[in-house]
Structure formats: C-alpha cells, structure tokens
Design a protein around this motif. Sequence first.
Motif, PDB file in Angstrom:
ATOM      1  N   GLY A  15       0.832  -1.201   0.000  1.00 57.91           N
ATOM      2  CA  GLY A  15       0.000   0.000   0.000  1.00 57.91           C
ATOM      3  C   GLY A  15       0.864   1.248   0.000  1.00 57.91           C
ATOM      4  O   GLY A  15       2.030   1.228  -0.430  1.00 57.91           O
ATOM      5  N   GLU A  36       2.718  -9.242  -0.506  1.00 56.38           N
ATOM      6  CA  GLU A  36       1.402  -8.602  -0.470  1.00 56.38           C
ATOM      7  C   GLU A  36       0.328  -9.675  -0.326  1.00 56.38           C
ATOM      8  O   GLU A  36       0.276 -10.611  -1.120  1.00 56.38           O
ATOM      9  CB  GLU A  36       1.193  -7.752  -1.727  1.00 56.38           C
ATOM     10  CG  GLU A  36      -0.231  -7.301  -1.983  1.00 56.38           C
ATOM     11  CD  GLU A  36      -0.878  -6.542  -0.830  1.00 56.38           C
ATOM     12  OE1 GLU A  36      -0.258  -5.584  -0.315  1.00 56.38           O
ATOM     13  OE2 GLU A  36      -2.004  -6.916  -0.416  1.00 56.38           O
ATOM     14  N   GLY A  38      -2.874  -9.383  -0.880  1.00 53.58           N
ATOM     15  CA  GLY A  38      -3.910  -9.347  -1.916  1.00 53.58           C
ATOM     16  C   GLY A  38      -3.357  -9.636  -3.309  1.00 53.58           C
ATOM     17  O   GLY A  38      -2.195  -9.968  -3.498  1.00 53.58           O
ATOM     18  N   THR A  85      -5.241   2.480  -1.040  1.00 53.22           N
ATOM     19  CA  THR A  85      -5.182   3.566  -2.029  1.00 53.22           C
ATOM     20  C   THR A  85      -5.907   3.199  -3.329  1.00 53.22           C
ATOM     21  O   THR A  85      -6.197   4.071  -4.135  1.00 53.22           O
ATOM     22  CB  THR A  85      -3.738   3.979  -2.376  1.00 53.22           C
ATOM     23  OG1 THR A  85      -3.092   2.930  -3.094  1.00 53.22           O
ATOM     24  CG2 THR A  85      -2.938   4.324  -1.139  1.00 53.22           C
ATOM     25  N   VAL A 486       2.140   9.606   4.995  1.00 61.07           N
ATOM     26  CA  VAL A 486       2.650   8.224   5.035  1.00 61.07           C
ATOM     27  C   VAL A 486       3.745   8.069   3.976  1.00 61.07           C
ATOM     28  O   VAL A 486       4.824   7.515   4.239  1.00 61.07           O
ATOM     29  CB  VAL A 486       1.499   7.215   4.787  1.00 61.07           C
ATOM     30  CG1 VAL A 486       2.027   5.797   4.686  1.00 61.07           C
ATOM     31  CG2 VAL A 486       0.447   7.313   5.893  1.00 61.07           C
TER      32      VAL A 486
HETATM   33  C1  LIG Z   1     -12.450   4.787   0.522  1.00 59.00           C
HETATM   34  C2  LIG Z   1     -11.173   5.407   0.988  1.00 59.00           C
HETATM   35  C3  LIG Z   1     -10.877   6.729   0.651  1.00 59.00           C
HETATM   36  C4  LIG Z   1      -9.689   7.307   1.085  1.00 59.00           C
HETATM   37  N1  LIG Z   1      -9.372   8.559   0.644  1.00 59.00           N
HETATM   38  C5  LIG Z   1      -8.167   9.090   0.962  1.00 59.00           C
HETATM   39  C6  LIG Z   1      -7.748  10.334   0.405  1.00 59.00           C
HETATM   40  O1  LIG Z   1      -8.454  10.955  -0.393  1.00 59.00           O
HETATM   41  N2  LIG Z   1      -6.541  10.812   0.771  1.00 59.00           N
HETATM   42  C7  LIG Z   1      -5.716  10.154   1.640  1.00 59.00           C
HETATM   43  O2  LIG Z   1      -4.646  10.670   1.972  1.00 59.00           O
HETATM   44  N3  LIG Z   1      -6.088   8.980   2.162  1.00 59.00           N
HETATM   45  C8  LIG Z   1      -7.272   8.420   1.838  1.00 59.00           C
HETATM   46  N4  LIG Z   1      -7.614   7.193   2.317  1.00 59.00           N
HETATM   47  C9  LIG Z   1      -6.707   6.559   3.266  1.00 59.00           C
HETATM   48  C10 LIG Z   1      -5.492   5.931   2.585  1.00 59.00           C
HETATM   49  O3  LIG Z   1      -5.893   4.985   1.627  1.00 59.00           O
HETATM   50  C11 LIG Z   1      -4.622   5.323   3.670  1.00 59.00           C
HETATM   51  O4  LIG Z   1      -4.270   6.340   4.591  1.00 59.00           O
HETATM   52  C12 LIG Z   1      -3.332   4.729   3.111  1.00 59.00           C
HETATM   53  O5  LIG Z   1      -3.605   3.770   2.128  1.00 59.00           O
HETATM   54  C13 LIG Z   1      -2.557   4.116   4.272  1.00 59.00           C
HETATM   55  O6  LIG Z   1      -1.390   3.520   3.799  1.00 59.00           O
HETATM   56  P1  LIG Z   1      -0.827   2.244   4.546  1.00 59.00           P
HETATM   57  O7  LIG Z   1       0.452   1.899   3.890  1.00 59.00           O
HETATM   58  O8  LIG Z   1      -0.850   2.487   6.007  1.00 59.00           O
HETATM   59  O9  LIG Z   1      -1.921   1.091   4.315  1.00 59.00           O
HETATM   60  P2  LIG Z   1      -2.504   0.475   2.972  1.00 59.00           P
HETATM   61  O10 LIG Z   1      -2.328   1.426   1.851  1.00 59.00           O
HETATM   62  O11 LIG Z   1      -3.872  -0.022   3.226  1.00 59.00           O
HETATM   63  O12 LIG Z   1      -1.554  -0.765   2.687  1.00 59.00           O
HETATM   64  C14 LIG Z   1      -1.517  -1.918   3.500  1.00 59.00           C
HETATM   65  C15 LIG Z   1      -1.169  -3.097   2.602  1.00 59.00           C
HETATM   66  O13 LIG Z   1      -0.790  -4.209   3.391  1.00 59.00           O
HETATM   67  C16 LIG Z   1      -1.416  -5.387   2.884  1.00 59.00           C
HETATM   68  N5  LIG Z   1      -1.478  -6.334   3.986  1.00 59.00           N
HETATM   69  C17 LIG Z   1      -2.261  -6.271   5.087  1.00 59.00           C
HETATM   70  N6  LIG Z   1      -1.997  -7.302   5.903  1.00 59.00           N
HETATM   71  C18 LIG Z   1      -1.017  -8.038   5.298  1.00 59.00           C
HETATM   72  C19 LIG Z   1      -0.329  -9.229   5.662  1.00 59.00           C
HETATM   73  N7  LIG Z   1      -0.586  -9.870   6.817  1.00 59.00           N
HETATM   74  N8  LIG Z   1       0.607  -9.722   4.800  1.00 59.00           N
HETATM   75  C20 LIG Z   1       0.883  -9.093   3.625  1.00 59.00           C
HETATM   76  N9  LIG Z   1       0.252  -7.954   3.243  1.00 59.00           N
HETATM   77  C21 LIG Z   1      -0.681  -7.435   4.078  1.00 59.00           C
HETATM   78  C22 LIG Z   1      -2.766  -4.883   2.387  1.00 59.00           C
HETATM   79  O14 LIG Z   1      -3.374  -5.775   1.479  1.00 59.00           O
HETATM   80  C23 LIG Z   1      -2.366  -3.554   1.762  1.00 59.00           C
HETATM   81  O15 LIG Z   1      -1.947  -3.726   0.424  1.00 59.00           O
HETATM   82  C24 LIG Z   1      -8.792   6.580   1.904  1.00 59.00           C
HETATM   83  C25 LIG Z   1      -9.076   5.255   2.235  1.00 59.00           C
HETATM   84  C26 LIG Z   1     -10.248   4.665   1.782  1.00 59.00           C
HETATM   85  C27 LIG Z   1     -10.531   3.231   2.151  1.00 59.00           C
END
Ligand SMILES: Cc1cc2nc3c(=O)[nH]c(=O)nc-3n(C[C@H](O)[C@H](O)[C@H](O)COP(=O)(O)OP(=O)(O)OC[C@H]3O[C@@H](n4cnc5c(N)ncnc54)[C@H](O)[C@@H]3O)c2cc1C
Length: 503
Positions: A15, A36, A38, A85, A486
């Motif tokens: 992500g 990943e 997914g 995302t 992030v």
């Molecule tokens: C509908 C929606 C709208 C949004 N709009 C905005 C916006 O406009 N602007 C903004 O800044 N933010 C927005 N966000 C929030 C944004 O998507 C998140 O803040 C961002 O994606 C967080 O990044 P991350 O790396 O923490 O997690 P993520 O991007 O969710 O990445 C986590 C990854 O880890 C993987 N994963 C999980 N568990 C495991 C495991 N055990 N083993 C291997 N892989 C795993 C998941 O499949 C995923 O690919 C939105 C979110 C949603 C759902």
Amino acid sequence: MTAAEDIDVVVIGSGMGGATFAAGLAPSGARILILERGERLIDHQNARDPRAIFQRGVFRPEENWYDAAGEPFNPGNYYYVGGNTKLYGAVLFRYRAEDFRPIEYAEGATPGWPFDYEELEPWYSRAEALYRTRGALGDDPTEPRHSQPYPCPPVPDEPAIADLRERLKRIGLHPSSLPLGVDIENWLKDGQTPWDAFPNTGSGKMDAETCGLAEALKYDNVTLETGARVMRLETDGAGKRIESVVYQKNGETLRLASKVVILAAGAVNSALLLLASANGAMPNGLANRADQVGRHFMNHNLSFALAIHPFRVNDSIYQKTLGLNDFYLSDGRGGAPLGHVQLVGKISGPILKSELRRAPEAALGFLTRRTFDFLFMTEDLPSPESRVRLDGSRVVLDWRRSNLAAQNGLLRRMRELLKEAGFPIVLIKYYDRRTPSHQCGTVRMGSDPARAAVDPESRAYDHPNLFIVDASVLPTSAAVNPSLTVAALALRAAERVRKDLAA
Ligand SMILES: Cc1cc2nc3c(=O)[nH]c(=O)nc-3n(C[C@H](O)[C@H](O)[C@H](O)COP(=O)(O)OP(=O)(O)OC[C@H]3O[C@@H](n4cnc5c(N)ncnc54)[C@H](O)[C@@H]3O)c2cc1C
C-alpha cells in the motif's frame, strides 16, 4: 526457507507505505521482496458500478472485525496490490506546519511530533513528484512552505463547482483547489463516475500501485509476491533481531530470512502482526516493551453533508475539487481549531441508497441532482484506551472517538455558512466504524522509547532491523487526509535503510 543472502529487505504490504518505501530504496540496488496479501485489481464491469461498490460492497473484504461490545462489522479495509489507495479519494495533503506541534482543542490536546514540518518538507516534495500531485499554491491560508511547486496544475472545477467556489468566496471563505493524484481525462475515459471510493483498475488515479509500486518494479532488484499473507515475525532468542518472516501462500506456510524487515500492512494489521508475533523473549508482542502497540488508534471524525437548494442543479460527475481550511487553525472567532472541509466524490442515488436502504433509489437520484456533497474532517486525538487488539483470532477494534466538540463546532459553523452561501437545507450524517479509512497511530513514533514503539526514523526501538512505514506510525491524525504524510515518512525511512545497508 529463503536465505538472508538472497534478500536484503522484505517489505510487508504494497500500500501507500510499502510501495512508496520500495520506490525510495529501489535505486540503491538492494534486493527487495514485497509480500502482499492481496492480488492485483483487474478491470471489471463492477469497477464503475456504484450499486456493486456501495450497495453490495463487492470490493470489501470477506472478514469481520468486532467492536468492544462484541458486535461484528465488515470493515471497508481493502486487501489488494496498492492497499487502501486503490479506492482512495486521492487527496494528497501535506500536514500543516502547526500539526507537528502540540495543538489545544476544546476537548484535549495533541502531543506534537518528534520533529517539525521542515524536517519532512523535502520528502513531501518527493512524494508529490512520485504521485504526480495536481494542485495550486496561494489560495489556502494554512498551506505550509513548499520548496517545490506542485508538479501538475489542479484538476479543473466542473461548472457547478466553479459556481460554488464563487459563492463560498463571496461570503468571505477561502476555497482552494484540493491537491489530487488524479489524471481526470484518463479517469473519465473508463467511465463517467467520481473516483472517490471507486476502485482504480486503470491508470487514472495515482495510487500506490500505479505510482509507488510501478516505480519500484522498474528495477530488477525488486520483486512482488502477491497472495502472500504474513502471519508472524520471528526473532532471535534474545528477542532483538527479526530473523524470519512467516507467511502463507496457496495454503502453504513459508518462511524467509532478510537483513531488514519493513512492516507496512496498514495501521490495524501491522499492530496485529506485531501482537501475534509474541514469543518467550517478547511475551507482549514485538516492538511492544513499552505497551504501545495497538494503542492510540485514530481514524478522524468524519461526517458528510448534503447542501441543498431545491432549484439549483449540481450536474457534476466528479465534484471533488475544492476544500476549505478557514477553521483549521481556529474557529475563526478566537476559539480552538475545528477542522477541515472538502467535497466528496459526487453522491448519486445508488450511492446514497447504501446509507438509506429503505428510500426509493429514484427519489434519492432526484435529490442528489440537487446536492453539493461535503466531507467534514476533524482531528481524532490519540488515547491509549482507543485500540486494536486480538481476542484469540478475532480482531477487536475498540475505537474511542475523541474531540467531538470540534466536529460538532465545525458542523454548526458550516451549516450557518452554507445557508449564507445559498443552501437553506443541510443534511448531515456521521461515518461509523465500518469506515476505518483514515486509520493510524497504532505503532506510534516518538522520541521517548517509554511512550512510543518506533523512533523518529521509523525504526522499532526494540528491534534494530525492523522499520514500520505505514499509517500506524503517525503520532497524530491531524485533520487532513493521511496518505501523503505516510508516503513522505516512507521515503525518509528508505533513505535511512539505504544508509544502514551501505554501512
Ligand atoms: C475509501 C477510501 C478513501 C480514502 N481517501 C483518501 C484520500 O483521499 N486521501 C488520503 O490521503 N487517504 C485516503 N484514504 C486513506 C489511505 O488509503 C490510507 O491512509 C493509506 O492507504 C494508508 O497507507 P498504509 O500503507 O498504512 O496502508 P494500505 O495502503 O492499506 O496498505 C496496506 C497493505 O498491506 C497489505 N497487507 C495487510 N496485511 C497483510 C499481511 N498480513 N501480509 C501481507 N500484506 C498485508 C494490504 O493488502 C495492503 O496492500 C482513503 C481510504 C479509503 C478506504
């Protein structure tokens, strides 16, 4: 087991945090493997069908989490290459400079960050370049200093939104163009829909897959393995170094070793992985000597508002091009800050029906042709009692909302102002725990190892070869969208790891 000689860095999650980290480290030549859980989202007729997305939830995961009272709910937390995302609204705000310092709200205060805005500024510029952010400087009174202009001009307002912008200006507000990772022509080519909460199966949205991961995978030293769900991390006997990563793929349990482990599974799942990795030397879970992991869960207080004038039609397709920060630093009357306002993707009858199940969709369609749809966002304050934890194999999300005085103050103020701007009716609804879209804070960063799990460079205090680079490290949620922060932190951590590997 794959040996450590074959892999320098394993990244868990593709992500915003994981993919951006990989893009940052890839040019160093380090051998990087991204695991990943997914698969890639492939194009499908459902991808632009609001009934499939919002009413039937076809892209949501088949899992339930539980609230503190034991009630199950299906969270909008997405497991695809690119993570959340893939469905995000692509608003790529920088935190405001003030967000890095303690802020006094009517109902409490934020702790501030272990460094100030200027430390992160160069990484924000790089993140904006990587995500080809569209925006304009000069209109937003809270915009912090940029060393680089936005790489691309803003996404244009549609005519009804251009008119709204003028109405807001006439009553003394300062609407500004949202910073967006969207190539609008490209997006609309695949369907005349908004992008907010719609899955990106093409290249119209700048998300972690189309930008961060695509950049990382240009390098031969980077590999992506999908369908690989990490189950736990294993340490040496002293509980210090992470020795191996255990994951499941196609029903098989596999184990691999790596010099450095990067955790980026998202704020809920990263905390759960650390807790699930408890061992004899670390009985409370990894990175958790200070009992911080899973705590300080934050998610923003979000509500949406439909502003209506019965005789004014809003025929926008995407709508989401302007925001307001007039009440970000104070309530505008000398009181505490309230928060941020932005347009959401245009709400239509099928979308609204997912919230109002008994109402006829045709009537909702008639109504939403006349609505201008806003999102009100206020800061959620970090509290140790607000937490995610495991109860056996159950995920328990005990979210304690905070700072509701700010949310209610923002709603009151905006209701008055929208009336003044020509919208006599304003209908408001809160988002609930089924929408953990802005989840953060569960493995927080800080300069005091007694009160934080990772140091100011994203390294776990308890494990020298473990870095956490997703939204879990955010010490505060601010009141703007989290992704760009992030990404900036992930690029900064990649530079730290590059130096470590070169030493
Ligand atoms: C509908 C929606 C709208 C949004 N709009 C905005 C916006 O406009 N602007 C903004 O800044 N933010 C927005 N966000 C929030 C944004 O998507 C998140 O803040 C961002 O994606 C967080 O990044 P991350 O790396 O923490 O997690 P993520 O991007 O969710 O990445 C986590 C990854 O880890 C993987 N994963 C999980 N568990 C495991 C495991 N055990 N083993 C291997 N892989 C795993 C998941 O499949 C995923 O690919 C939105 C979110 C949603 C759902």
